[in-house]
Design an enzyme around this catalytic site. Structure first.
Site, mmCIF file in Angstrom:
data_model
loop_
_atom_site.group_PDB
_atom_site.id
_atom_site.type_symbol
_atom_site.label_atom_id
_atom_site.label_comp_id
_atom_site.label_asym_id
_atom_site.label_seq_id
_atom_site.Cartn_x
_atom_site.Cartn_y
_atom_site.Cartn_z
ATOM 1 C CG HIS A 275 -0.391 0.003 2.554
ATOM 2 N ND1 HIS A 275 -0.141 -1.164 3.241
ATOM 3 C CD2 HIS A 275 -0.005 1.022 3.383
ATOM 4 C CE1 HIS A 275 0.351 -0.867 4.440
ATOM 5 N NE2 HIS A 275 0.449 0.445 4.547
ATOM 6 C CG HIS B 290 3.713 4.429 5.550
ATOM 7 N ND1 HIS B 290 2.803 5.030 6.400
ATOM 8 C CD2 HIS B 290 3.234 3.181 5.316
ATOM 9 C CE1 HIS B 290 1.834 4.168 6.674
ATOM 10 N NE2 HIS B 290 2.060 3.050 6.026
ATOM 11 C CD GLU C 71 3.239 -0.642 7.201
ATOM 12 O OE1 GLU C 71 2.709 0.250 6.541
ATOM 13 O OE2 GLU C 71 2.594 -1.347 8.000
HETATM 14 C C1 LIG Z 1 -2.059 0.059 11.585
HETATM 15 C C2 LIG Z 1 -0.702 -0.039 11.051
HETATM 16 C C3 LIG Z 1 -0.643 0.568 9.687
HETATM 17 C C4 LIG Z 1 -0.348 -0.560 8.669
HETATM 18 O O1 LIG Z 1 -0.119 -0.239 7.489
HETATM 19 O O2 LIG Z 1 -0.451 -1.731 9.081
HETATM 20 C C5 LIG Z 1 0.391 1.664 9.591
HETATM 21 O O3 LIG Z 1 0.946 1.941 8.556
HETATM 22 S S1 LIG Z 1 0.694 2.534 11.049
HETATM 23 C C6 LIG Z 1 1.496 4.038 10.426
HETATM 24 C C7 LIG Z 1 1.848 4.946 11.568
HETATM 25 N N1 LIG Z 1 3.023 4.473 12.274
HETATM 26 C C8 LIG Z 1 4.249 4.904 11.954
HETATM 27 O O4 LIG Z 1 4.429 5.762 11.107
HETATM 28 C C9 LIG Z 1 5.393 4.283 12.734
HETATM 29 C C10 LIG Z 1 6.741 4.716 12.195
HETATM 30 N N2 LIG Z 1 6.889 6.154 12.250
HETATM 31 C C11 LIG Z 1 7.641 6.754 13.229
HETATM 32 O O5 LIG Z 1 8.217 6.130 14.096
HETATM 33 C C12 LIG Z 1 7.708 8.266 13.170
HETATM 34 O O6 LIG Z 1 6.659 8.754 12.367
HETATM 35 C C13 LIG Z 1 9.056 8.778 12.571
HETATM 36 C C14 LIG Z 1 10.202 8.385 13.496
HETATM 37 C C15 LIG Z 1 9.284 8.252 11.179
HETATM 38 C C16 LIG Z 1 8.984 10.290 12.478
HETATM 39 O O7 LIG Z 1 8.534 10.757 13.700
HETATM 40 P P1 LIG Z 1 8.542 12.341 13.971
HETATM 41 O O8 LIG Z 1 8.031 13.078 12.773
HETATM 42 O O9 LIG Z 1 7.876 12.617 15.282
HETATM 43 O O10 LIG Z 1 10.096 12.531 14.171
HETATM 44 P P2 LIG Z 1 11.054 13.622 13.639
HETATM 45 O O11 LIG Z 1 10.332 14.938 13.567
HETATM 46 O O12 LIG Z 1 12.289 13.520 14.448
HETATM 47 O O13 LIG Z 1 11.354 13.157 12.128
HETATM 48 C C17 LIG Z 1 12.676 12.772 11.787
HETATM 49 C C18 LIG Z 1 12.890 13.220 10.359
HETATM 50 O O14 LIG Z 1 12.085 12.389 9.513
HETATM 51 C C19 LIG Z 1 11.184 13.203 8.769
HETATM 52 N N3 LIG Z 1 9.951 12.457 8.643
HETATM 53 C C20 LIG Z 1 9.039 12.206 9.603
HETATM 54 N N4 LIG Z 1 8.027 11.467 9.114
HETATM 55 C C21 LIG Z 1 8.301 11.274 7.802
HETATM 56 C C22 LIG Z 1 7.642 10.606 6.739
HETATM 57 N N5 LIG Z 1 6.466 9.991 6.943
HETATM 58 N N6 LIG Z 1 8.215 10.591 5.514
HETATM 59 C C23 LIG Z 1 9.399 11.228 5.309
HETATM 60 N N7 LIG Z 1 10.098 11.895 6.266
HETATM 61 C C24 LIG Z 1 9.535 11.908 7.492
HETATM 62 C C25 LIG Z 1 11.027 14.480 9.555
HETATM 63 O O15 LIG Z 1 10.638 15.524 8.698
HETATM 64 C C26 LIG Z 1 12.435 14.642 10.088
HETATM 65 O O16 LIG Z 1 13.241 15.127 9.045
HETATM 66 P P3 LIG Z 1 14.134 16.459 9.270
HETATM 67 O O17 LIG Z 1 14.768 16.719 7.938
HETATM 68 O O18 LIG Z 1 15.090 16.098 10.384
HETATM 69 O O19 LIG Z 1 13.133 17.532 9.697
HETATM 70 CO CO LIG Z 2 0.869 1.293 6.525
#
Ligand SMILES: CC[C@H](C(=O)O)C(=O)SCCNC(=O)CCNC(=O)[C@H](O)C(C)(C)COP(=O)(O)OP(=O)(O)OC[C@H]1O[C@@H](n2cnc3c(N)ncnc32)[C@H](O)[C@@H]1OP(=O)(O)O
Ligand SMILES: [Co+2]
Length: 134
Positions: A7, A79, A130
């Site tokens: 997805h 993602h 993912e």
């Molecule tokens: C029910 C489950 C379902 C499934 O398909 O089965 C799902 O998909 S659940 C989806 C939701 N869960 C998750 O996303 C878990 C993994 N994600 C994480 O742990 C966080 O979102 C994380 C660590 C990727 C980012 O968290 P956060 O934004 O709070 O942290 P930072 O601000 O420190 O981000 C670090 C850096 O990454 C960039 N960033 C954040 N999110 C994304 C993204 N989705 N795509 C691309 N880049 C991303 C953020 O802008 C920061 O970059 P920087 O240049 O340092 O500003």
């Molecule tokens: Co997902």
């Protein structure tokens, strides 16, 4: 190692409105919302002939997508999810290359009842990846 594209996920501020757009404007097959408290999101899956779209919105105060929506208030692609035959073998191989596996590193059960893991976006061209056990 990675297989089918399971997805593409889009984070949205208003899940009902986004689902209605896909249903009424794009004429898509939109499934009912699924609360996923263990992941801090509520999701809606949209079935396409060759893959799925996952609409997701924060659920609870500690949602991992809250910061993403703060930065992208209209929403955006959040993602991509690839299928793998053996998620533990894939994880260990990726860790050995230095890729960062998010969270505890142990898979959680995702929206399809299968184990999933996430890989840091900074290691994959700015794209949150993912993996889902096929
Ligand atoms: C029910 C489950 C379902 C499934 O398909 O089965 C799902 O998909 S659940 C989806 C939701 N869960 C998750 O996303 C878990 C993994 N994600 C994480 O742990 C966080 O979102 C994380 C660590 C990727 C980012 O968290 P956060 O934004 O709070 O942290 P930072 O601000 O420190 O981000 C670090 C850096 O990454 C960039 N960033 C954040 N999110 C994304 C993204 N989705 N795509 C691309 N880049 C991303 C953020 O802008 C920061 O970059 P920087 O240049 O340092 O500003
Ligand atoms: Co997902």
């Amino acid at each position: 190692m990675i297989g089918r594209l399971n997805h593409v996920a889009i984070a949205v501020p208003d899940l009902e409105a986004a689902a209605a757009t896909y249903r009424d404007v794009l004429g898509a097959d939109v499934k009912p919302p699924q609360a996923e408290p263990d992941h801090g999101v509520t999701v809606v899956f949209i079935e396409l002939p060759n893959t799925k779209i996952e609409l997701l919105t924060p659920l609870g105060d500690a949602s991992p997508i809250r910061a993403f929506l703060d930065k992208n208030p209209s929403g955006g692609i959040h993602h991509v999810c690839y299928e793998v035959d053996d998620i533990i073998a894939a994880r260990d191989r990726l860790k050995a290359t230095g890729a960062r596996v998010l969270g505890s590193g142990e898979p959680k059960i995702g929206a399809h009842g299968k184990p999933v893991l996430f890989l840091h976006p900074k290691d994959f061209n700015g794209t949150l990846v993912e993996l889902e056990q096929a």
